[in-house]
Design an enzyme around this catalytic site. Structure first.
Site, mmCIF file in Angstrom:
data_model
loop_
_atom_site.group_PDB
_atom_site.id
_atom_site.type_symbol
_atom_site.label_atom_id
_atom_site.label_comp_id
_atom_site.label_asym_id
_atom_site.label_seq_id
_atom_site.Cartn_x
_atom_site.Cartn_y
_atom_site.Cartn_z
ATOM 1 N N HIS B 55 -0.754 1.949 -8.075
ATOM 2 C CA HIS B 55 0.542 2.159 -7.432
ATOM 3 C C HIS B 55 1.520 1.040 -7.784
ATOM 4 O O HIS B 55 2.696 1.290 -8.031
ATOM 5 C CB HIS B 55 0.344 2.240 -5.914
ATOM 6 C CG HIS B 55 1.592 2.529 -5.163
ATOM 7 N ND1 HIS B 55 2.053 3.807 -4.950
ATOM 8 C CD2 HIS B 55 2.487 1.702 -4.571
ATOM 9 C CE1 HIS B 55 3.179 3.763 -4.261
ATOM 10 N NE2 HIS B 55 3.463 2.496 -4.013
ATOM 11 N N HIS B 104 5.389 9.232 -1.159
ATOM 12 C CA HIS B 104 4.505 8.728 -0.100
ATOM 13 C C HIS B 104 3.503 9.818 0.223
ATOM 14 O O HIS B 104 3.333 10.222 1.373
ATOM 15 C CB HIS B 104 5.314 8.305 1.134
ATOM 16 C CG HIS B 104 4.876 6.978 1.672
ATOM 17 N ND1 HIS B 104 4.799 6.679 3.000
ATOM 18 C CD2 HIS B 104 4.471 5.854 1.033
ATOM 19 C CE1 HIS B 104 4.383 5.432 3.162
ATOM 20 N NE2 HIS B 104 4.187 4.910 1.984
#
Lengths: 223, 745
Positions: B55, B104
């Protein structure tokens, strides 16, 4: 003509309320919650938003802000106050208006262009309307369901203190389709819809909200 | 547990460390030992593990993403490019716009409300960090089948979370998408876009320089939420049977963020910061290492000064915590008093936690003991880079052409159209969008369901911006290279349809596991397509986000590159809306229809995928955009033809103002007949209405631009009539609006 708009921590529609006052021809004056100075304004708007995050209960913390102590005293002497959405909730928590605003019947936040009927044009905030006028003004809230005891509702109705009523359909379960009310004297008005978001045809569903702000300016001139 | 210091690490090299549990691979751990010349302390290990996660480090995507730099077109508009928290573009009149989209996804599956809420919160802080006032958000969302049990858990929570956070911040939500597909079951996509505005001179960067300058942490206190969010949640595939990961999801407090925004903007106005960084994924580990790495390199932090919500947190946990609503600023000592005064005004906690130092090391102490001593660049920027194996997916060789019913009779037209426009993907999305405040701030010129969202930037000059996000994941599945191009072209078309000129691009690339060669190939093709198209159209990519590991077991999501395009409009009062405004107008389709139903909603409705994505005609798309901008004064309404084809566009344009239309499609002139005319999703087409007085002028302009011009009908009446099939608007509205309330209550 100086009209104040209070910014609480978490106020959101304060900038729009200031713009509405300006477009109506008044002089908008920003007021801050932490000061009790009303800066010589002649009327005040408590704007929409989530003051203090709506924590505890909507408006329950804001009512204790220093600026509110000045507003409560002034309002009891006839000073014009308009509470919009969260501002309406603060006025109820401050006991300047009766009743309470609770979670919407559908349990969702609702943002929609809401048809409304003007019921009372004797307040300084609605004098520019004609009784029975049909308006379309946005509502946008999660806790807009007006609730009050049977006696209070009877009193509001019999004294003509229901200022604004939902038309066509009731979006949140408010008693008697009530969208806005006033105090007995008429100087304090609370409405759930957002007249400050119906000022320009470019950005609103209508310009039906503008008369709230021109009304107060005319009322103050004619006083 | 005893404090693991640098001194202990140097003398006790054999201590067994939980690198695997923290998501690191063996060679990565070895590399950390090489960099440091010793084993890392437990705090250093925590920092590397979160910062080297997929990420944060983009370790699988970096080798591909560099094409955005290599193929970057020259752009005078680009003020800040890829690498900062968000890109910044010049829109004229001294204004700069920053915008970015982020995912998200994983947190929103685990805890839908908080996952979605903090997704909004994170992207808003990225925009704020650039020095900008956030002015709008958008939320492209994707879910499993609309009638699946888990969708009923996930969707209401995500929608309430997006609304709950965004509404409370006072940011109008002006667009997005809601799409359902079986591959998103277990892998919902929550992408959030934020736009902000500032004056050119107010742009802020994430950098720490000037020895002796102070590092100030301000905003919420640090708690135990979100620890390892990026490494554990966002960088791993969900597998059934594992322990609950809920503690790794952050918890949002939008009120804290709202006051943090106002406080930060007041601080920016007085020019009190040298550099600023928000605390998002990887928390303090990220903020301190990135600030130091982008500056002169030296920084010392006293970690015990960090205000804690939970005093029992260990230093490792403090470094990894993803507690929300926090910012880190670098300020000159002389400006500290003024800085603190503004923080007190807004009731925001602010604490000096360190200073910029000489040298090139980030040193962190805890109660006087040195627990971190690293070159910050090795944490923030020199993470591992993988050139992962790629393979053209085997499924591409087994695709089948669509076989769909012929729609000729009035009865068939009506029943197929009603079935399509009531299907969850095409049905009216008010159930979702009415939970978002689209009015707040009073500058929303257009909001969903219009083709793009539009915000007025300047009340005096009427300068404005338009934003649209688009993806067609099924086309990307069939052909990721062209699928990405088609998504961006659709987004550009949506911008131009409302009257704005496309200016810059952001993207959120949602894919399955990069460890699957076929997924990696989809990803590489997507990036190649986007970079090529940006170069061809002269539009810069200003930043973006990659989300991998969107798969449960061996089933990956459809490759889903969500493309956001920003456009500029000089006078927002001239914007074009999608709704037919009056009766008696000529209805015209600009652009030709081709017979290809692959990837279309109509094929999806009939359970088919098809075998080939359309081939984009970029030159024609550019001419169409030019025509839309040039002919804008002639349009009474304009609506892009995309999902659901002409059938969906006619439904949306008639219902908007409740004005019907009579349409005659000459099937003989359309390849594929009336079926294609109504349901094909051929790109490069727009539905417009014009006053009869302007009809010939538009025809002439279209001819000049070489854009096919097809008059197909007239507006008016209280029904949509297509080739003799009469659908009363009341019936059309009922079919279009009932679906989502029926499914979600």
């Amino acid at each position: 003509m100086r009209i104040g708009v209070v910014t609480f921590p978490g106020s959101l529609d304060d900038s729009s309320a200031l713009r509405a006052i300006r477009l109506a021809g008044g002089t908008p004056v920003p007021l801050f919650h932490a000061s009790d100075d009303l800066k010589e304004v002649e009327a005040v708007v408590l704007p929409g938003g989530f003051s203090y995050g709506d924590y505890l209960r909507c408006g329950a913390i804001s009512r204790f802000a220093p600026i509110m102590s000045s507003i409560i005293v002034a309002a009891e002497h006839g000073f014009p106050v308009l509470g919009i959405c969260n501002g309406f909730q603060i006025l109820c928590e401050s006991h300047l208006l009766p009743g309470a605003l609770t979670r919407n019947q559908g349990l969702h936040f609702v943002c929609t262009d809401q048809p409304l009927i003007i019921e009372n044009t004797s307040t300084p905030w609605t004098s520019g309307y004609i009784k029975g006028d049909r308006l379309v003004i946005p509502i946008k809230n999660g806790e807009g369901s007006f609730q009050a005891s049977t006696e209070t509702l009877h009193q509001l109705e019999s004294e003509g203190r229901v200022v604004l009523r939902y038309a066509d359909s009731n979006p949140n379960g408010s008693k008697n389709d009530i969208a806005g009310i006033s105090n007995a004297r008429g100087n304090v008005v609370g409405v759930m819809p957002h007249p400050e978001q119906a000022i320009e045809s470019l950005t609103g569903p209508s310009v039906d909200g503008l008369a709230f702000f021109t009304s107060i300016l005319h009322s103050l001139v004619g006083r | 547990m005893a404090l693991d210091t640098v001194a202990i690490a140097a003398t006790q090299p054999e201590t067994v460390q939980p690198w695997r549990e923290l998501g690191l691979k063996e060679d990565e751990y070895t590399r950390i030992r090489e960099i440091l010349g010793r084993r890392p302390t437990s705090s250093e290990l925590a920092m590397y593990s979160v910062m080297w996660s997929e990420h944060c480090s983009y370790k699988s995507s970096k080798v591909h993403l560099k094409q955005f730099g290599e193929k970057a077109p020259h752009s005078d508009a680009l003020l800040v490019g890829i690498g900062e928290n968000a890109g910044v573009v010049d829109i004229g009149q001294g204004y700069a716009i920053t915008f970015k989209i982020e995912s998200h996804n994983h947190p929103s599956f685990v805890e839908p409300y908080q996952g979605a809420a903090t997704g909004v919160g994170g992207i808003v802080r990225d925009i704020l960090t650039m020095g900008a006032r956030p002015i709008a958000v958008m939320d492209p969302l994707r879910f499993g089948p609309a009638d699946a049990v888990d969708t009923r858990r996930v969707l209401p929570g995500i929608v309430a979370g997006v609304g709950g956070y965004g509404n409370c911040l006072g940011l109008p939500n002006i667009g997005g998408e809601v799409v359902f597909d079986a591959t998103y079951a277990g892998n919902p996509l929550v992408n959030a876009l934020c736009v902000g505005v500032m004056r050119h001179e107010d742009i802020k960067l994430a950098t720490a320089h000037g020895t002796g300058n102070l590092v100030v942490l301000f905003g919420a206190k640090t708690g135990g939420d979100g620890i390892g969010g990026v490494s554990v949640l966002a960088s791993e595939t969900f597998a059934s049977g594992k322990a609950a990961k809920r503690p790794a999801v952050q918890v949002g407090d939008p009120f804290a963020e709202k006051v943090l925004i106002e406080c930060s903007l007041e601080i920016f106005t007085e020019d009190l910061v040298i550099g600023i960084q928000d605390l998002g994924g990887a928390g303090l580990s990220c903020a301190t290492s990135e600030l130091a790495s982008a500056g002169s390199g030296g920084m010392s932090i006293q970690l015990d000064k960090v205000p804690l919500r939970d005093p029992s947190l260990s230093p490792e946990e403090i470094l990894m915590s993803e507690s929300q609503e926090r910012m880190c600023a670098i300020i000159e000592p002389t400006k500290l008093a003024r800085f603190m005064k503004i923080c007190r005004k807004w009731d925001v906690t602010a604490t000096v936690i360190g200073q910029v130092t000489e040298g090139k090391h980030l040193e962190i102490t805890f109660n006087g003991e040195l627990i971190v001593d690293v070159p910050p660049r090795t944490v923030a920027h020199d993470g591992p880079v993988y050139n992962r194996p790629m393979a053209r997916p085997a499924y591409l060789d087994t695709l089948k052409a669509t076989v769909l019913p012929e729609v000729k009779t009035a009865t068939a037209i009506k029943s197929e159209l009603l079935a399509l426009i009531s299907s969850p993907n095409i049905a009216d999305k008010s159930w979702v969008t009415d939970q978002y405040d689209r009015y707040v701030q009073g500058n929303s010129v257009l909001a969903q369901p219009e083709d793009s969202g539009m915000i007025r930037i300047d009340e005096t000059t009427n300068l404005g911006v338009a934003i649209s996000t688009d993806a067609n994941a099924r086309w990307s599945y069939l052909d990721p290279y062209n699928g990405a191009k088609l998504a961006m072209l659709e987004s550009c078309r949506n911008i131009a349809t409302t009257g704005a000129k496309p200016l810059a691009v952001t993207n959120c690339l949602n894919f399955g596991s990069p460890e699957d060669p076929e997924v990696m190939w989809q990803f590489a093709e997507t990036v190649r397509g986007l970079a090529d198209l940006c170069l061809e159209m002269g539009l810069p990519v200003t930043g973006g986000n990659v989300s991998f590991y969107n798969q449960t077991g061996s089933v990956a999501i459809l490759p889903t590159p969500v493309i956001g395009v920003l456009g500029v409009i000089q006078d927002v009062t001239t914007r074009t809306k999608m709704g037919i405004p009056a009766a008696g107008l000529k209805i015209v389709q600009l652009g030709n229809t081709a017979e290809n139903f692959s990837g279309s909603e109509w094929a999806h409705l009939h359970g088919q995928m098809g075998d080939r994505a359309p081939t984009p005609d970029i030159a024609a798309e550019v001419r169409l955009i030019d025509l839309l901008l040039e002919a804008q004064p002639l349009f009474e309404s304009a609506h892009d033809l995309s999902d659901g084809g002409l059938a969906a566009a006619l439904t949306e344009s008639t219902l908007r103002n409740n004005i019907g239309a009579t349409i005659e499609l000459l099937g003989a002139l359309i390849p594929g007949g009336v079926s294609a005319g109504l349901f094909a999703e051929t790109p490069g087409r727009i539905l417009v209405t014009v006053d009869p007085a302007n009809f010939e002028a538009l025809r002439a302009l279209a001819k000049e631009r070489d854009i096919p011009f097809h008059p197909i009908g007239t507006s008016g009446g209280d029904a949509l009539v297509i080739n003799g099939a009469t659908i009363p608007l009341t019936e059309l509205r009922q079919a279009h609006t009932e679906t989502l309330p029926r499914l979600f209550g």
